[in-house]
Enzyme design. Structure first.
Site, mmCIF file in Angstrom:
data_model
loop_
_atom_site.group_PDB
_atom_site.id
_atom_site.type_symbol
_atom_site.label_atom_id
_atom_site.label_comp_id
_atom_site.label_asym_id
_atom_site.label_seq_id
_atom_site.Cartn_x
_atom_site.Cartn_y
_atom_site.Cartn_z
ATOM 1 N N SER A 188 0.824 -1.207 0.000
ATOM 2 C CA SER A 188 0.000 0.000 0.000
ATOM 3 C C SER A 188 0.863 1.265 0.000
ATOM 4 O O SER A 188 1.868 1.354 0.706
ATOM 5 C CB SER A 188 -0.907 0.022 1.222
ATOM 6 O OG SER A 188 -1.559 1.276 1.282
ATOM 7 N N LYS B 107 -13.674 -3.870 3.405
ATOM 8 C CA LYS B 107 -14.501 -2.669 3.224
ATOM 9 C C LYS B 107 -15.978 -2.903 3.540
ATOM 10 O O LYS B 107 -16.656 -1.996 4.018
ATOM 11 C CB LYS B 107 -14.351 -2.137 1.796
ATOM 12 C CG LYS B 107 -13.007 -1.479 1.542
ATOM 13 C CD LYS B 107 -12.975 -0.848 0.168
ATOM 14 C CE LYS B 107 -11.628 -0.224 -0.108
ATOM 15 N NZ LYS B 107 -11.608 0.532 -1.362
ATOM 16 N N ASN C 134 -14.476 2.845 3.425
ATOM 17 C CA ASN C 134 -13.006 2.863 3.292
ATOM 18 C C ASN C 134 -12.362 3.823 4.285
ATOM 19 O O ASN C 134 -11.138 3.962 4.307
ATOM 20 C CB ASN C 134 -12.581 3.214 1.848
ATOM 21 C CG ASN C 134 -12.689 4.684 1.565
ATOM 22 O OD1 ASN C 134 -13.577 5.355 2.078
ATOM 23 N ND2 ASN C 134 -11.781 5.211 0.770
ATOM 24 N N ALA D 230 -18.632 -5.259 -11.431
ATOM 25 C CA ALA D 230 -19.838 -5.066 -10.618
ATOM 26 C C ALA D 230 -19.532 -5.321 -9.144
ATOM 27 O O ALA D 230 -20.396 -5.753 -8.387
ATOM 28 C CB ALA D 230 -20.956 -5.988 -11.110
ATOM 29 N N GLY D 231 -18.291 -5.063 -8.726
ATOM 30 C CA GLY D 231 -17.902 -5.224 -7.318
ATOM 31 C C GLY D 231 -18.014 -3.902 -6.575
ATOM 32 O O GLY D 231 -18.688 -2.963 -7.023
ATOM 33 N N TYR E 240 -3.605 1.645 -10.295
ATOM 34 C CA TYR E 240 -2.492 2.597 -10.414
ATOM 35 C C TYR E 240 -1.129 1.910 -10.340
ATOM 36 O O TYR E 240 -0.099 2.576 -10.354
ATOM 37 C CB TYR E 240 -2.608 3.720 -9.373
ATOM 38 C CG TYR E 240 -2.640 3.251 -7.948
ATOM 39 C CD1 TYR E 240 -3.837 3.041 -7.298
ATOM 40 C CD2 TYR E 240 -1.455 3.008 -7.247
ATOM 41 C CE1 TYR E 240 -3.879 2.595 -5.994
ATOM 42 C CE2 TYR E 240 -1.480 2.567 -5.947
ATOM 43 C CZ TYR E 240 -2.698 2.365 -5.326
ATOM 44 O OH TYR E 240 -2.726 1.916 -4.033
#
Ligand code: ATR
Length: 284
Positions: free
Chosen positions: A28, A77, A98, A138-139, A224
């Site tokens: 992350s 999440k 989040n 579709a998540g 990204y």
């Protein structure tokens, strides 16, 4: 050699602690981005990544350690929602949190800044109102995108591999659906990939064949890492304008800092930090 403390006290004793909950969290960029931003804003705080083994215990730890705010990432999440005291409207509709804010009484409120991150980034390049957007996937990420686009007057079309899942989501949000296998029939102003296809280490994969890309003026990937996915490289060759996932990542993080501190963070500075690190990684 005499012992030295030089270079050891990189973690000062800050007055506020912020955290990342995920599993895994090793890759992350949020700790780098948030810590650099706190320093830049002269906020006396430190942001720590936790690879969470037990989510319920981890949430108790927010209260126990008086952690001021938390970012929540994959795979927690949605799972984190029942453990919180309150949820904002966007996280309820999207079905994902989040961001957590710990008010001074230990009350934990969940927010979703992913949708706003996406909208803020898109708005820098195009006007959303009245435009059509093909949303691949579709998540949870697709739900954040559709929620945000509908709020801003955009027209989303959900495009998904599993038909029932896509249809159900389209019904819920009141928008169109197309199976991924029929994507070449769709024309839209902008295509947004919310699937994980193309993410490192699978850098050569793309969710779509090149031939379908001519039907879109803009193509955005919310991935990204890598910065330029195969999808975006193909889209550039097809003459589309492309948007990488960095902008959304930075804006969702900036919105978290706004929720936690009440202050507007330096977004260009944040983007610079993230881009720098991603370029170093691309060179690896
Ligand atoms: P997130 O919450 O991060 O959005 P998710 O809930 O796992 O992640 O959703 C991922 C989406 O990417 C799903 O819609 C999935 O399609 P299915 O509903 O058909 O499973 C889509 N996806 C994942 N891998 C894919 C692939 N190889 N090709 C096409 N779609 C894919």
């Amino acid at each position: 050699m005499a012992p030295t403390t030089k270079g050891i006290d990189t973690v000062r004793n800050p007055s506020e602690i912020f955290a990342l909950f995920g599993n895994p969290v090793g890759h992350s960029l949020s700790p780098l981005m948030h810590n650099a931003t706190f320093t830049e804003m002269k906020v006396d705080a430190h942001y720590v990544p936790f690879c969470v083994e037990n989510l319920e215990d981890a949430v108790r730890g927010i209260r126990g350690f008086n952690i001021r705010g938390v970012s929540v990432t994959i795979p927690f999440k949605t799972a984190v929602m029942p453990y919180l005291d309150a949820l904002d409207e966007s996280s309820l509709e999207i079905g994902a949190v989040n961001t957590i804010l710990n008010d001074s009484n230990g009350g934990l409120k969940g927010y979703n800044t992913d949708w706003l991150g996406l909208i803020r980034d898109l708005e820098e390049s195009l006007e959303i109102r009245g435009k059509t957007f093909a949303i691949l996937g579709a998540g949870g990420a697709a739900r954040a995108a559709v929620f945000g686009l509908l709020r801003e007057g955009g027209i989303p079309i959900i495009v998904n591999r599993t038909i029932e899942k896509g249809q159900e989501m389209a019904r819920e949000f009141g928008c169109q659906f197309s199976p991924l296998s029929e994507i070449e029939k769709i024309k839209a102003d902008c295509l947004i990939n919310t699937t994980p296809v193309g993410m490192a280490p699978d850098r050569e994969k793309s969710p779509l064949g090149r031939e379908s890309l001519v039907n879109f003026r803009w193509v955005m990937d919310i991935i990204y890492n890598p910065l330029k996915t195969r999808l975006l490289r193909d889209a550039e060759e097809a003459g589309c304008s492309v948007l990488t996932g960095v902008g959304m990542f930075v804006h969702q993080g900036a919105e978290q800092i706004k929720i936690w501190t009440g202050r507007e963070p330096p977004r260009a500075f944040m983007k610079g930090i993230v881009l720098e690190r991603l370029k170093e990684r691309d060179g690896d």
